[in-house]
Design a protein around this motif. Structure first.
Motif, PDB file in Angstrom:
ATOM      1  N   LEU A 182      -5.057   6.881   2.002  1.00 56.61           N
ATOM      2  CA  LEU A 182      -4.573   5.580   2.100  1.00 56.61           C
ATOM      3  C   LEU A 182      -4.930   5.378   0.523  1.00 56.61           C
ATOM      4  N   GLU A 183      -4.156   5.232  -0.073  1.00 59.11           N
ATOM      5  CA  GLU A 183      -3.873   4.048  -1.708  1.00 59.11           C
ATOM      6  C   GLU A 183      -3.079   3.131  -1.831  1.00 59.11           C
ATOM      7  N   TYR A 233      -1.844  13.615  12.377  1.00 57.26           N
ATOM      8  CA  TYR A 233      -3.427  13.912  11.766  1.00 57.26           C
ATOM      9  C   TYR A 233      -4.460  12.963  12.174  1.00 57.26           C
ATOM     10  N   GLU A 234      -5.709  12.769  12.629  1.00 57.22           N
ATOM     11  CA  GLU A 234      -6.585  13.083  12.835  1.00 57.22           C
ATOM     12  C   GLU A 234      -7.741  12.177  12.234  1.00 57.22           C
ATOM     13  N   LYS A 235      -7.454  12.749  10.301  1.00 51.04           N
ATOM     14  CA  LYS A 235      -8.850  11.639   9.650  1.00 51.04           C
ATOM     15  C   LYS A 235      -8.197  10.787   8.699  1.00 51.04           C
ATOM     16  N   ALA A 236      -8.522   9.999   8.398  1.00 55.00           N
ATOM     17  CA  ALA A 236      -8.119   9.046   6.815  1.00 55.00           C
ATOM     18  C   ALA A 236      -9.679   9.089   5.482  1.00 55.00           C
ATOM     19  N   LYS A 237      -8.758   9.304   4.858  1.00 50.55           N
ATOM     20  CA  LYS A 237      -9.088   8.565   3.542  1.00 50.55           C
ATOM     21  C   LYS A 237      -8.826   8.037   2.842  1.00 50.55           C
ATOM     22  N   LEU A 238     -10.441   7.118   2.207  1.00 47.10           N
ATOM     23  CA  LEU A 238      -9.959   6.678   0.748  1.00 47.10           C
ATOM     24  C   LEU A 238     -10.417   6.609   0.019  1.00 47.10           C
ATOM     25  N   ASN A 239     -10.248   5.734  -1.554  1.00 47.10           N
ATOM     26  CA  ASN A 239     -11.044   5.529  -2.342  1.00 47.10           C
ATOM     27  C   ASN A 239     -11.371   4.450  -2.640  1.00 47.10           C
ATOM     28  N   ALA A 240     -12.437   3.469  -2.509  1.00 49.27           N
ATOM     29  CA  ALA A 240     -11.882   2.467  -2.907  1.00 49.27           C
ATOM     30  C   ALA A 240     -13.201   1.486  -4.229  1.00 49.27           C
ATOM     31  N   SER A 288       1.132  -1.187  -0.044  1.00 50.03           N
ATOM     32  CA  SER A 288      -0.028  -0.055  -0.004  1.00 50.03           C
ATOM     33  C   SER A 288       0.560   1.538  -0.009  1.00 50.03           C
ATOM     34  N   ARG A 289       0.236   2.606  -0.483  1.00 54.07           N
ATOM     35  CA  ARG A 289       1.166   3.830   0.301  1.00 54.07           C
ATOM     36  C   ARG A 289       0.318   4.619   1.124  1.00 54.07           C
ATOM     37  N   LEU A 290       0.868   5.841   1.125  1.00 58.71           N
ATOM     38  CA  LEU A 290       0.300   6.623   2.013  1.00 58.71           C
ATOM     39  C   LEU A 290       0.725   7.667   1.856  1.00 58.71           C
ATOM     40  N   ARG A 291      -0.254   8.425   1.809  1.00 60.72           N
ATOM     41  CA  ARG A 291       0.193  10.475   1.338  1.00 60.72           C
ATOM     42  C   ARG A 291      -0.660  10.544   2.135  1.00 60.72           C
ATOM     43  N   ILE A 327      -4.388  -1.808   6.735  1.00 64.63           N
ATOM     44  CA  ILE A 327      -4.458  -0.126   6.987  1.00 64.63           C
ATOM     45  C   ILE A 327      -4.347  -0.637   8.457  1.00 64.63           C
ATOM     46  N   GLN A 328      -4.579  -0.445   9.038  1.00 62.57           N
ATOM     47  CA  GLN A 328      -4.354  -0.432  10.776  1.00 62.57           C
ATOM     48  C   GLN A 328      -3.071   0.130  11.317  1.00 62.57           C
ATOM     49  N   ARG A 329      -2.438  -0.318  10.254  1.00 63.52           N
ATOM     50  CA  ARG A 329      -0.915  -0.801  10.275  1.00 63.52           C
ATOM     51  C   ARG A 329      -0.736   1.448   9.953  1.00 63.52           C
ATOM     52  N   MET A 330      -1.188   1.995   8.477  1.00 64.34           N
ATOM     53  CA  MET A 330      -1.438   2.759   7.878  1.00 64.34           C
ATOM     54  C   MET A 330      -1.599   4.219   8.837  1.00 64.34           C
ATOM     55  N   GLU A 331      -3.339   3.115   9.111  1.00 64.35           N
ATOM     56  CA  GLU A 331      -4.227   4.818  10.407  1.00 64.35           C
ATOM     57  C   GLU A 331      -2.623   5.285  11.388  1.00 64.35           C
TER      58      GLU A 331
END
Length: 140
Positions: free
Chosen positions: A68-69, A99-106, A57-60, A87-91
């Motif tokens: 999360l991408e 940061y307090e918010k995660a976003k993704l395009n599922a 995965s990648r994170l920006r 995903i939990q590791r990315m969070e």
């Protein structure tokens, strides 16, 4: 599964190989859309089982969110909670960066999976690389 942030060129190649296998070979995403200009600025993750890379995965950081991408698990390893683990590791990394918010395009077929992890759909359906998607967010 052991999940680590990519630090070497070899680890980055492992992540790219998994992504190419899942998105390009399996889902027919054009290679030029899968590996893009954002790869240079992203934090990349590789998940391994018994030393064998099986997830990536990648994170920006975009605006006020961790994005999360490119979350993927090799076909032979799905259904074992590895997607949830990465995903939990990315969070955790999002929180560690303040940061307090995660976003993704599922992809829409995975929408229920993300809902079970606490993500809320905040958009209508749209196409990305020929695949239907929705945008989802989660307060961390």
């Amino acid at each position: 599964m052991d999940i680590k942030i990519v630090e070497t060129n070899e680890e980055l190649e492992q992540a790219y190989h998994i992504r190419t296998t899942v998105f390009v070979d399996e889902q027919q995403v054009p290679p030029e859309e899968e590996l893009d200009e954002y790869d240079k600025e992203a934090i990349h993750f590789v998940g391994s089982v018994n030393g064998v890379p099986i997830a990536a995965s990648r994170l920006r950081f975009v605006d006020s969110s961790g994005k999360l991408e490119r979350i993927c698990v090799l076909d032979t390893e799905r259904g074992k909670s590895y997607g949830k683990m990465i995903i939990q590791r990315m969070e955790l990394e999002i929180k560690n960066n303040g940061y307090e918010k995660a976003k993704l395009n599922a992809q829409t077929h995975a929408e229920i999976f993300y809902q079970r992890l606490g993500y809320e759909t905040v958009s209508g359906e749209f196409m990305d690389a020929g695949i239907p998607h929705v945008t989802m967010i989660k307060e961390l």
